[in-house]
Enzyme design. Structure first.
Site, PDB file in Angstrom:
ATOM      1  N   LYS A  80       0.812  -1.239   0.000  1.00 16.26           N
ATOM      2  CA  LYS A  80       0.000   0.000   0.000  1.00 16.26           C
ATOM      3  C   LYS A  80       0.837   1.278   0.000  1.00 16.26           C
ATOM      4  CE  LYS A  80      -3.045  -2.708  -0.283  1.00 16.26           C
ATOM      5  NZ  LYS A  80      -3.454  -2.890  -1.653  1.00 16.26           N
TER       6      LYS A  80
ATOM      7  N   HIS B  16       8.037  -7.295  -1.741  1.00 11.52           N
ATOM      8  CA  HIS B  16       7.876  -6.547  -0.487  1.00 11.52           C
ATOM      9  C   HIS B  16       9.008  -6.901   0.489  1.00 11.52           C
ATOM     10  CE1 HIS B  16       4.035  -5.014  -1.672  1.00 11.52           C
ATOM     11  NE2 HIS B  16       3.314  -6.085  -1.411  1.00 11.52           N
TER      12      HIS B  16
HETATM   13  P1  PAP Z   1      -0.240  -3.156  -3.137  1.00 13.01           P
HETATM   14  O1  PAP Z   1       1.052  -2.987  -2.371  1.00 13.01           O
HETATM   15  O2  PAP Z   1      -1.198  -4.092  -2.481  1.00 13.01           O
HETATM   16  O3  PAP Z   1      -0.036  -3.477  -4.582  1.00 13.01           O
HETATM   17  P2  PAP Z   1      -0.485  -0.339  -3.611  1.00 13.01           P
HETATM   18  O4  PAP Z   1      -0.695  -0.199  -5.057  1.00 13.01           O
HETATM   19  O5  PAP Z   1       0.866  -0.065  -3.082  1.00 13.01           O
HETATM   20  O6  PAP Z   1      -0.995  -1.751  -3.098  1.00 13.01           O
HETATM   21  O7  PAP Z   1      -1.431   0.633  -2.807  1.00 13.01           O
HETATM   22  C1  PAP Z   1      -2.690   1.036  -3.206  1.00 13.01           C
HETATM   23  C2  PAP Z   1      -2.758   2.516  -2.913  1.00 13.01           C
HETATM   24  O8  PAP Z   1      -2.163   3.220  -4.021  1.00 13.01           O
HETATM   25  C3  PAP Z   1      -4.169   3.008  -2.816  1.00 13.01           C
HETATM   26  O9  PAP Z   1      -4.097   4.129  -1.929  1.00 13.01           O
HETATM   27  P3  PAP Z   1      -5.358   4.654  -1.064  1.00 13.01           P
HETATM   28  O10 PAP Z   1      -5.947   3.458  -0.405  1.00 13.01           O
HETATM   29  O11 PAP Z   1      -4.798   5.646  -0.103  1.00 13.01           O
HETATM   30  O12 PAP Z   1      -6.268   5.296  -2.028  1.00 13.01           O
HETATM   31  C4  PAP Z   1      -4.450   3.434  -4.238  1.00 13.01           C
HETATM   32  O13 PAP Z   1      -5.525   4.335  -4.357  1.00 13.01           O
HETATM   33  C5  PAP Z   1      -3.133   4.074  -4.610  1.00 13.01           C
HETATM   34  N1  PAP Z   1      -2.916   4.099  -6.052  1.00 13.01           N
HETATM   35  C6  PAP Z   1      -3.164   3.138  -6.965  1.00 13.01           C
HETATM   36  N2  PAP Z   1      -2.831   3.537  -8.191  1.00 13.01           N
HETATM   37  C7  PAP Z   1      -2.356   4.791  -8.084  1.00 13.01           C
HETATM   38  C8  PAP Z   1      -1.875   5.747  -9.026  1.00 13.01           C
HETATM   39  N3  PAP Z   1      -1.824   5.484 -10.327  1.00 13.01           N
HETATM   40  N4  PAP Z   1      -1.470   6.946  -8.557  1.00 13.01           N
HETATM   41  C9  PAP Z   1      -1.537   7.237  -7.236  1.00 13.01           C
HETATM   42  N5  PAP Z   1      -1.989   6.376  -6.307  1.00 13.01           N
HETATM   43  C10 PAP Z   1      -2.401   5.157  -6.711  1.00 13.01           C
END
Ligand code: PAP
Length: 336
Positions: free
Chosen positions: A76, A145
């Site tokens: 995240k 990770h």
């Molecule tokens: P993961 O480690 O499980 O793959 P990851 O992609 O790191 O997850 O985290 C998701 C977060 O990145 C979400 O944040 P939020 O819950 O605070 O909203 C998601 O909205 C955000 N996110 C995904 N894609 C993008 C993007 N293109 N630009 C900015 N933030 C993004």
């Protein structure tokens, strides 16, 4: 899957452990997790069984190549975004001519970039050819990770490049909190937010302690800036052009003046990979990954300081206090 974790994605569950890992688990410190049943302490970090198995197999079998690119994040902290950005960056000449539709328009970034622990959980002895070739034809690009201390020797010993992205702990925690509720709705797997914050600050969360993870890569980037590129989610949000160009320089694929000014490729990549663009694509609104997670779970708010609608002031202060203690004297601090 057991009843208690029936709704969890496989990589957070505890099924399918090999006998070797089950044996090992009996000798590792264990504690109750939130979002997962239990985590095990391995090389100083708390992992659910599947990530433990993926990490150990990866350490044994992954052979990094000098040209590989490895993206490292805490969960995240910008994984989906950075996967998209780096994929678009290193493949920009392949897809710029628009003869082919860009893969990011039809695939979730997680389908284009293999997650090492996930691959080695499924294939304990090595990387199948199709996994390697799906990442990219010229440069192999993976994400993990894993803590710095746990990286396979071949990643540390080769000339491959590591891009590390971290995010301020309050937003990261809140993002994981909502993700957890979306995926692990079973009562046994969620706890009051006060308890989750306490566990997070004590280091007990998937891959935690969060701060030790960040500092491991911060220190590595200070010692060897040609090997480890360190950037924060907040920096990427505030100045995406600057940091994308820095990243290109680091990866040895700098933008030419023509690419930047005449072809507008820097802006094009930033636009393609933006939250607004990716989150509105059909594949990211209605799709599912092979592990069963709905692709829309990776797109929520995508903001800096989005934590304000979830954390009370006192919970935010608890995380801030921990940050101050943990980062004191390191030379690194989060902007917010
Ligand atoms: P993961 O480690 O499980 O793959 P990851 O992609 O790191 O997850 O985290 C998701 C977060 O990145 C979400 O944040 P939020 O819950 O605070 O909203 C998601 O909205 C955000 N996110 C995904 N894609 C993008 C993007 N293109 N630009 C900015 N933030 C993004």
């Amino acid at each position: 899957m057991t009843n208690s974790n029936a709704s969890l994605p496989v990589y957070l569950g505890d099924e399918g452990m090999t006998e070797e890992i089950k044996d090992m688990m009996t000798s590792l410190p264990r504690q109750k997790g939130w979002m997962v049943n239990h985590t095990y302490q391995f090389q100083g970090f708390w992992l659910p069984p599947s990530l433990l198995q993926g990490t150990i197999n990866c350490q044994k079998h992954f052979q990094a190549q000098d040209s590989d690119v490895i993206l490292v994040t805490n969960p995240k902290s910008g994984t989906t975004w950075l996967k998209a950005l780096i994929f678009a960056l290193i493949n920009r000449n392949k897809f710029h001519d628009c003869q082919h539709q860009h893969p990011l328009l039809t695939h979730n970034p997680h389908s284009l970039v293999s997650f090492l622990e996930g691959v080695y959980y499924n294939y304990p002895h090595g990387l199948p050819d199709d996994v390697v070739s799906s990442s990219s034809s010229c440069t192999r690009f993976f994400n993990t990770h894993m803590a710095h201390v746990s990286l396979p020797d071949s990643i540390k010993g080769s000339s491959c490049k590591i891009v590390y992205c971290c995010r301020n702990p309050k937003d990261m925690f809140v993002s994981l909190w909502h993700f957890g509720h979306k995926l692990a709705s079973q009562e046994t797997l969620v706890c009051p937010i006060e308890e989750a914050v306490k566990l997070f600050c004590e280091g007990s969360f998937i891959g935690g302690p969060f701060w030790d993870h960040v500092l491991g890569y911060w220190e590595a980037s200070q010692k060897n800036p040609d090997k480890v590129f360190f950037v924060t989610y907040e920096e990427m949000k505030e100045r995406p052009r600057t940091h994308l160009k820095r990243m290109a320089d680091f990866l040895g694929c700098s933008f030419t003046k023509e690419e930047e000014e005449e072809k507008g490729m820097v802006d094009e990549i930033i636009r393609l990979c933006s939250f607004e663009s990716l989150s509105n694509l059909e594949v990211n609104r209605k799709g599912k990954l092979p592990n069963g997670i709905e692709t829309n779970a990776f797109f929520r708010k995508g903001q800096i300081e989005g934590w304000r609608d979830t954390l009370t002031d006192s919970l935010a202060e608890e995380i801030d206090r921990t940050s101050e203690q943990k980062l004191h004297g390191s030379g690194f601090k989060f902007q917010c």
